[in-house]
Design a protein around this motif. Structure first.
Motif, PDB file in Angstrom:
ATOM      1  N   LEU A 230     -26.218  15.553   9.000  1.00 24.96           N
ATOM      2  CA  LEU A 230     -24.859  14.427  10.098  1.00 24.96           C
ATOM      3  C   LEU A 230     -25.586  13.206  10.105  1.00 24.96           C
ATOM      4  O   LEU A 230     -26.634  14.026  11.292  1.00 24.96           O
ATOM      5  CB  LEU A 230     -23.905  15.398  10.702  1.00 24.96           C
ATOM      6  N   VAL A 231     -25.765  12.051  10.045  1.00 28.32           N
ATOM      7  CA  VAL A 231     -25.853  10.804  11.186  1.00 28.32           C
ATOM      8  C   VAL A 231     -24.896   9.946  11.107  1.00 28.32           C
ATOM      9  O   VAL A 231     -24.162   9.718   9.981  1.00 28.32           O
ATOM     10  CB  VAL A 231     -27.083  10.436  10.117  1.00 28.32           C
ATOM     11  N   THR A 232     -24.354  10.003  12.787  1.00 26.58           N
ATOM     12  CA  THR A 232     -23.661   9.487  12.797  1.00 26.58           C
ATOM     13  C   THR A 232     -23.801   8.047  14.287  1.00 26.58           C
ATOM     14  O   THR A 232     -25.161   8.191  14.162  1.00 26.58           O
ATOM     15  CB  THR A 232     -23.068  10.292  14.248  1.00 26.58           C
ATOM     16  N   THR A 233     -23.340   6.471  13.434  1.00 21.55           N
ATOM     17  CA  THR A 233     -23.803   5.085  13.936  1.00 21.55           C
ATOM     18  C   THR A 233     -22.311   5.107  14.700  1.00 21.55           C
ATOM     19  O   THR A 233     -20.954   5.372  14.175  1.00 21.55           O
ATOM     20  CB  THR A 233     -24.033   4.303  13.475  1.00 21.55           C
ATOM     21  N   LEU A 234     -22.435   4.454  15.522  1.00 22.93           N
ATOM     22  CA  LEU A 234     -21.641   3.700  16.250  1.00 22.93           C
ATOM     23  C   LEU A 234     -21.194   2.004  15.924  1.00 22.93           C
ATOM     24  O   LEU A 234     -22.965   1.577  15.653  1.00 22.93           O
ATOM     25  CB  LEU A 234     -21.347   3.628  18.002  1.00 22.93           C
ATOM     26  N   ASP A 235     -20.452   1.509  16.294  1.00 24.96           N
ATOM     27  CA  ASP A 235     -20.171   0.203  15.877  1.00 24.96           C
ATOM     28  C   ASP A 235     -20.231  -0.523  16.731  1.00 24.96           C
ATOM     29  O   ASP A 235     -20.055  -0.411  17.623  1.00 24.96           O
ATOM     30  CB  ASP A 235     -18.709  -0.400  14.926  1.00 24.96           C
ATOM     31  N   MET A 236     -21.638  -1.813  16.856  1.00 24.32           N
ATOM     32  CA  MET A 236     -21.195  -2.709  18.240  1.00 24.32           C
ATOM     33  C   MET A 236     -20.800  -3.605  17.581  1.00 24.32           C
ATOM     34  O   MET A 236     -21.054  -4.504  17.380  1.00 24.32           O
ATOM     35  CB  MET A 236     -23.076  -2.290  18.556  1.00 24.32           C
ATOM     36  N   PRO A 237     -20.412  -4.422  19.052  1.00 25.23           N
ATOM     37  CA  PRO A 237     -19.661  -5.316  19.127  1.00 25.23           C
ATOM     38  C   PRO A 237     -20.987  -7.122  18.879  1.00 25.23           C
ATOM     39  O   PRO A 237     -21.654  -6.661  19.382  1.00 25.23           O
ATOM     40  CB  PRO A 237     -19.136  -5.620  20.107  1.00 25.23           C
TER      41      PRO A 237
ATOM     42  N   ASP B 171      -8.298  14.608  24.732  1.00 24.20           N
ATOM     43  CA  ASP B 171      -6.802  13.858  24.430  1.00 24.20           C
ATOM     44  C   ASP B 171      -7.447  13.441  23.314  1.00 24.20           C
ATOM     45  O   ASP B 171      -6.402  12.409  22.952  1.00 24.20           O
ATOM     46  CB  ASP B 171      -6.542  12.917  25.341  1.00 24.20           C
ATOM     47  N   ALA B 172      -8.663  13.100  22.480  1.00 27.38           N
ATOM     48  CA  ALA B 172      -9.378  12.638  21.101  1.00 27.38           C
ATOM     49  C   ALA B 172      -8.337  12.048  20.038  1.00 27.38           C
ATOM     50  O   ALA B 172      -7.710  13.221  19.536  1.00 27.38           O
ATOM     51  CB  ALA B 172     -10.383  13.089  21.472  1.00 27.38           C
ATOM     52  N   VAL B 173      -8.373  11.228  20.132  1.00 24.22           N
ATOM     53  CA  VAL B 173      -7.219  11.378  18.382  1.00 24.22           C
ATOM     54  C   VAL B 173      -8.582  10.168  17.889  1.00 24.22           C
ATOM     55  O   VAL B 173      -8.591   9.313  18.003  1.00 24.22           O
ATOM     56  CB  VAL B 173      -6.435  10.697  18.544  1.00 24.22           C
ATOM     57  N   ILE B 174      -8.600  11.030  16.621  1.00 20.72           N
ATOM     58  CA  ILE B 174      -9.610  10.627  15.640  1.00 20.72           C
ATOM     59  C   ILE B 174      -8.639   9.621  14.392  1.00 20.72           C
ATOM     60  O   ILE B 174      -8.186  10.612  13.349  1.00 20.72           O
ATOM     61  CB  ILE B 174     -10.378  11.538  14.972  1.00 20.72           C
ATOM     62  N   ASN B 175      -8.755   8.826  14.372  1.00 18.23           N
ATOM     63  CA  ASN B 175      -8.304   8.260  12.654  1.00 18.23           C
ATOM     64  C   ASN B 175      -9.375   7.760  11.954  1.00 18.23           C
ATOM     65  O   ASN B 175      -9.982   7.260  12.602  1.00 18.23           O
ATOM     66  CB  ASN B 175      -7.535   6.816  13.428  1.00 18.23           C
ATOM     67  N   LEU B 176      -9.208   7.797  10.522  1.00 21.84           N
ATOM     68  CA  LEU B 176     -10.001   8.399   9.515  1.00 21.84           C
ATOM     69  C   LEU B 176     -10.482   7.078   8.796  1.00 21.84           C
ATOM     70  O   LEU B 176      -8.597   6.177   8.735  1.00 21.84           O
ATOM     71  CB  LEU B 176     -10.611   9.176   8.644  1.00 21.84           C
ATOM     72  N   GLY B 177     -11.330   5.870   8.472  1.00 19.35           N
ATOM     73  CA  GLY B 177     -10.547   5.107   7.631  1.00 19.35           C
ATOM     74  C   GLY B 177     -11.623   5.114   6.253  1.00 19.35           C
ATOM     75  O   GLY B 177     -10.795   6.032   5.253  1.00 19.35           O
ATOM     76  N   ALA B 178     -12.287   4.224   6.368  1.00 18.04           N
ATOM     77  CA  ALA B 178     -13.101   3.912   4.200  1.00 18.04           C
ATOM     78  C   ALA B 178     -13.425   5.516   4.109  1.00 18.04           C
ATOM     79  O   ALA B 178     -14.305   5.817   5.090  1.00 18.04           O
ATOM     80  CB  ALA B 178     -12.801   3.132   4.027  1.00 18.04           C
ATOM     81  N   VAL B 179     -12.952   6.423   3.366  1.00 18.08           N
ATOM     82  CA  VAL B 179     -14.629   7.210   2.387  1.00 18.08           C
ATOM     83  C   VAL B 179     -15.102   6.879   1.488  1.00 18.08           C
ATOM     84  O   VAL B 179     -14.322   6.088   0.828  1.00 18.08           O
ATOM     85  CB  VAL B 179     -13.732   8.464   2.427  1.00 18.08           C
ATOM     86  N   GLU B 180     -16.347   7.180   1.597  1.00 18.07           N
ATOM     87  CA  GLU B 180     -16.779   6.996  -0.053  1.00 18.07           C
ATOM     88  C   GLU B 180     -17.610   7.936  -0.141  1.00 18.07           C
ATOM     89  O   GLU B 180     -17.962   8.589   0.804  1.00 18.07           O
ATOM     90  CB  GLU B 180     -18.228   5.619   0.168  1.00 18.07           C
TER      91      GLU B 180
ATOM     92  N   SER C 183     -15.459   2.631  17.576  1.00 18.69           N
ATOM     93  CA  SER C 183     -15.611   3.219  16.279  1.00 18.69           C
ATOM     94  C   SER C 183     -17.109   3.292  15.464  1.00 18.69           C
ATOM     95  O   SER C 183     -17.914   3.104  16.487  1.00 18.69           O
ATOM     96  CB  SER C 183     -15.140   2.459  15.651  1.00 18.69           C
ATOM     97  N   GLY C 184     -16.789   3.852  14.939  1.00 20.62           N
ATOM     98  CA  GLY C 184     -18.448   4.379  13.747  1.00 20.62           C
ATOM     99  C   GLY C 184     -17.955   4.510  12.609  1.00 20.62           C
ATOM    100  O   GLY C 184     -17.784   4.786  11.980  1.00 20.62           O
ATOM    101  N   LYS C 185     -19.633   5.492  12.090  1.00 21.07           N
ATOM    102  CA  LYS C 185     -19.331   6.243  10.473  1.00 21.07           C
ATOM    103  C   LYS C 185     -20.561   7.453  10.839  1.00 21.07           C
ATOM    104  O   LYS C 185     -21.431   7.322  11.572  1.00 21.07           O
ATOM    105  CB  LYS C 185     -20.518   4.713  10.016  1.00 21.07           C
ATOM    106  N   ASN C 186     -19.443   7.874   9.855  1.00 19.24           N
ATOM    107  CA  ASN C 186     -20.901   9.381   9.963  1.00 19.24           C
ATOM    108  C   ASN C 186     -21.199   9.417   8.675  1.00 19.24           C
ATOM    109  O   ASN C 186     -19.930   9.519   7.511  1.00 19.24           O
ATOM    110  CB  ASN C 186     -19.604  10.606  10.143  1.00 19.24           C
ATOM    111  N   VAL C 187     -22.370  10.118   8.017  1.00 15.23           N
ATOM    112  CA  VAL C 187     -22.971   9.598   6.942  1.00 15.23           C
ATOM    113  C   VAL C 187     -23.048  11.556   6.601  1.00 15.23           C
ATOM    114  O   VAL C 187     -24.098  12.237   7.401  1.00 15.23           O
ATOM    115  CB  VAL C 187     -23.895   8.910   6.837  1.00 15.23           C
ATOM    116  N   PHE C 188     -22.596  12.336   5.619  1.00 11.94           N
ATOM    117  CA  PHE C 188     -22.722  13.899   5.848  1.00 11.94           C
ATOM    118  C   PHE C 188     -23.441  13.825   4.532  1.00 11.94           C
ATOM    119  O   PHE C 188     -23.556  13.076   3.093  1.00 11.94           O
ATOM    120  CB  PHE C 188     -21.493  14.090   5.841  1.00 11.94           C
ATOM    121  N   THR C 189     -24.320  14.532   4.502  1.00 11.40           N
ATOM    122  CA  THR C 189     -24.711  15.258   2.691  1.00 11.40           C
ATOM    123  C   THR C 189     -24.115  16.405   3.019  1.00 11.40           C
ATOM    124  O   THR C 189     -25.159  17.675   3.433  1.00 11.40           O
ATOM    125  CB  THR C 189     -26.088  15.008   2.966  1.00 11.40           C
ATOM    126  N   LEU C 190     -23.814  17.621   1.605  1.00 12.14           N
ATOM    127  CA  LEU C 190     -23.547  17.845   1.831  1.00 12.14           C
ATOM    128  C   LEU C 190     -24.529  18.872   0.575  1.00 12.14           C
ATOM    129  O   LEU C 190     -24.718  18.317  -0.427  1.00 12.14           O
ATOM    130  CB  LEU C 190     -21.959  18.305   1.249  1.00 12.14           C
TER     131      LEU C 190
END
Length: 120
Positions: free
Chosen positions: A113-120, A66-75, A98-105
């Motif tokens: 691909l490095v995925t990190t999670l936002d921690m409270p 049922d996952a829905v992924i909302n994208l935020g800022a893209v750099e 929530s978190g962040k993905n850092v991709f290298t193409l």
């Protein structure tokens, strides 16, 4: 915010598609790609397309369909693309994360691909 490369947009489409997105997901990674993630507790990154796809498959449960992924800022900085995201699913404690993905193409493929999670 910069324009997101097609390969990265397709990554998020494949992730949200669940098991039916596996072929697309596989086509986006270089054969020798590397993926670091916080979900499995594995201290070493997954190395190679097959290992990366196995990691995605093993982390996916029916509850996550049922996952829905909302994208935020893209750099976009040359071949490095950083994307903030929020995922909503009953499979996530509290219903979202929530978190962040850092991709290298390189040559139109994801090589890192490095995925990190936002921690409270």
């Amino acid at each position: 915010m910069s324009n997101m490369p097609l390969e990265i947009a397709n990554f998020f489409l494949a992730m949200q598609a669940g098991p039916s997105g596996a072929d697309l997901l596989g086509s986006l990674f270089a054969e020798d790609a590397v993926y670091s993630e916080p979900f499995s507790g594995q201290p070493e990154p997954h190395r190679g397309r097959s290992a990366i796809l196995a990691a995605f498959a093993s982390s996916r449960t029916d509850a996550f369909n049922d996952a829905v992924i909302n994208l935020g800022a893209v750099e976009v900085d040359h071949e490095t693309i950083t994307v903030q995201w929020t995922c909503f699913s009953q499979a996530i404690p509290g219903g979202s994360g929530s978190g962040k993905n850092v991709f290298t193409l390189s040559n139109g493929k994801i090589v890192s691909l490095v995925t990190t999670l936002d921690m409270p």
